[in-house]
Design a protein around this motif. Structure first.
Motif, mmCIF file in Angstrom:
data_model
loop_
_atom_site.group_PDB
_atom_site.id
_atom_site.type_symbol
_atom_site.label_atom_id
_atom_site.label_comp_id
_atom_site.label_asym_id
_atom_site.label_seq_id
_atom_site.Cartn_x
_atom_site.Cartn_y
_atom_site.Cartn_z
ATOM 1 N N ALA A 73 -19.268 -36.439 64.415
ATOM 2 C CA ALA A 73 -18.656 -35.508 63.635
ATOM 3 C C ALA A 73 -17.422 -35.052 64.446
ATOM 4 O O ALA A 73 -17.334 -35.013 65.518
ATOM 5 C CB ALA A 73 -19.378 -34.324 63.546
ATOM 6 N N PRO A 74 -16.312 -34.954 63.734
ATOM 7 C CA PRO A 74 -15.228 -34.569 64.262
ATOM 8 C C PRO A 74 -15.355 -33.142 65.145
ATOM 9 O O PRO A 74 -16.017 -32.167 64.739
ATOM 10 C CB PRO A 74 -14.089 -33.984 62.951
ATOM 11 N N GLY A 75 -14.756 -33.289 66.381
ATOM 12 C CA GLY A 75 -14.787 -32.030 67.110
ATOM 13 C C GLY A 75 -16.146 -31.921 68.104
ATOM 14 O O GLY A 75 -16.428 -30.819 68.699
ATOM 15 N N ALA A 76 -16.919 -33.052 67.877
ATOM 16 C CA ALA A 76 -18.115 -32.980 68.823
ATOM 17 C C ALA A 76 -17.725 -32.986 70.108
ATOM 18 O O ALA A 76 -17.196 -33.367 70.542
ATOM 19 C CB ALA A 76 -19.160 -34.294 68.358
ATOM 20 N N GLU A 77 -18.828 -32.277 70.666
ATOM 21 C CA GLU A 77 -18.616 -31.994 72.247
ATOM 22 C C GLU A 77 -19.534 -32.750 73.054
ATOM 23 O O GLU A 77 -20.456 -33.290 72.602
ATOM 24 C CB GLU A 77 -18.726 -30.503 72.692
ATOM 25 N N PHE A 78 -18.856 -33.127 74.048
ATOM 26 C CA PHE A 78 -19.680 -34.384 74.834
ATOM 27 C C PHE A 78 -19.911 -33.698 76.375
ATOM 28 O O PHE A 78 -18.928 -33.342 76.967
ATOM 29 C CB PHE A 78 -19.116 -35.790 75.127
ATOM 30 N N PRO A 82 -24.713 -35.016 84.485
ATOM 31 C CA PRO A 82 -26.308 -34.990 84.205
ATOM 32 C C PRO A 82 -26.671 -33.414 84.800
ATOM 33 O O PRO A 82 -27.378 -32.725 84.109
ATOM 34 C CB PRO A 82 -27.004 -35.907 84.953
ATOM 35 N N ALA A 83 -26.032 -33.002 85.628
ATOM 36 C CA ALA A 83 -26.135 -31.662 86.334
ATOM 37 C C ALA A 83 -26.043 -30.535 85.140
ATOM 38 O O ALA A 83 -26.740 -29.510 85.041
ATOM 39 C CB ALA A 83 -25.421 -31.331 87.671
ATOM 40 N N LYS A 84 -24.920 -30.768 84.640
ATOM 41 C CA LYS A 84 -24.566 -29.696 83.538
ATOM 42 C C LYS A 84 -25.239 -29.676 82.451
ATOM 43 O O LYS A 84 -25.663 -28.747 81.642
ATOM 44 C CB LYS A 84 -22.817 -29.860 83.135
ATOM 45 N N LEU A 85 -25.624 -31.128 81.998
ATOM 46 C CA LEU A 85 -26.536 -31.091 80.785
ATOM 47 C C LEU A 85 -28.077 -30.534 81.069
ATOM 48 O O LEU A 85 -28.429 -29.901 80.398
ATOM 49 C CB LEU A 85 -26.911 -32.672 80.693
ATOM 50 N N HIS A 86 -28.443 -30.770 82.493
ATOM 51 C CA HIS A 86 -29.940 -30.248 82.830
ATOM 52 C C HIS A 86 -29.704 -28.572 82.794
ATOM 53 O O HIS A 86 -30.631 -28.080 82.246
ATOM 54 C CB HIS A 86 -30.193 -30.713 84.138
#
Length: 91
Positions: A73-78, A82-86
């Motif tokens: 989707a437009p504007g999807a953030e990634f 891995p540390a930030k995701l955790h």
């Protein structure tokens, strides 16, 4: 005090105990939870969640397709750290 109706139904004792434990954690009892369910049924005019005979595989494929649409989707953030995701998932 308003009049109340009594509803009696049978269920598996282990299921009841498991659900009561979960509800207790969120400060609710079975009666309150069932009243919430009945209000939602009335509000949506049916069962407030999907009922299907889809296979587990099909449910996984559907979830994958939905996740893929979200990512594309437009504007999807990634997040590729891995540390930030955790931290985000377990905050």
């Amino acid at each position: 005090m308003s009049a109340t109706a009594t509803i009696t139904f049978r269920t598996d004792p282990e299921l009841k105990a498991d659900v009561e434990e979960i509800l207790e954690d969120i400060g609710m009892n079975l009666s309150t939870a069932f009243n919430c369910f009945m209000n939602k049924v009335r509000d949506v005019g049916g069962i407030p969640f999907a009922l299907s005979r889809q296979s587990k595989r099909q449910r996984i494929l559907n979830a994958y397709d939905e996740a893929k649409r979200e990512v594309e989707a437009p504007g999807a953030e990634f997040c590729d750290d891995p540390a930030k995701l955790h931290d985000f998932l377990f905050a």
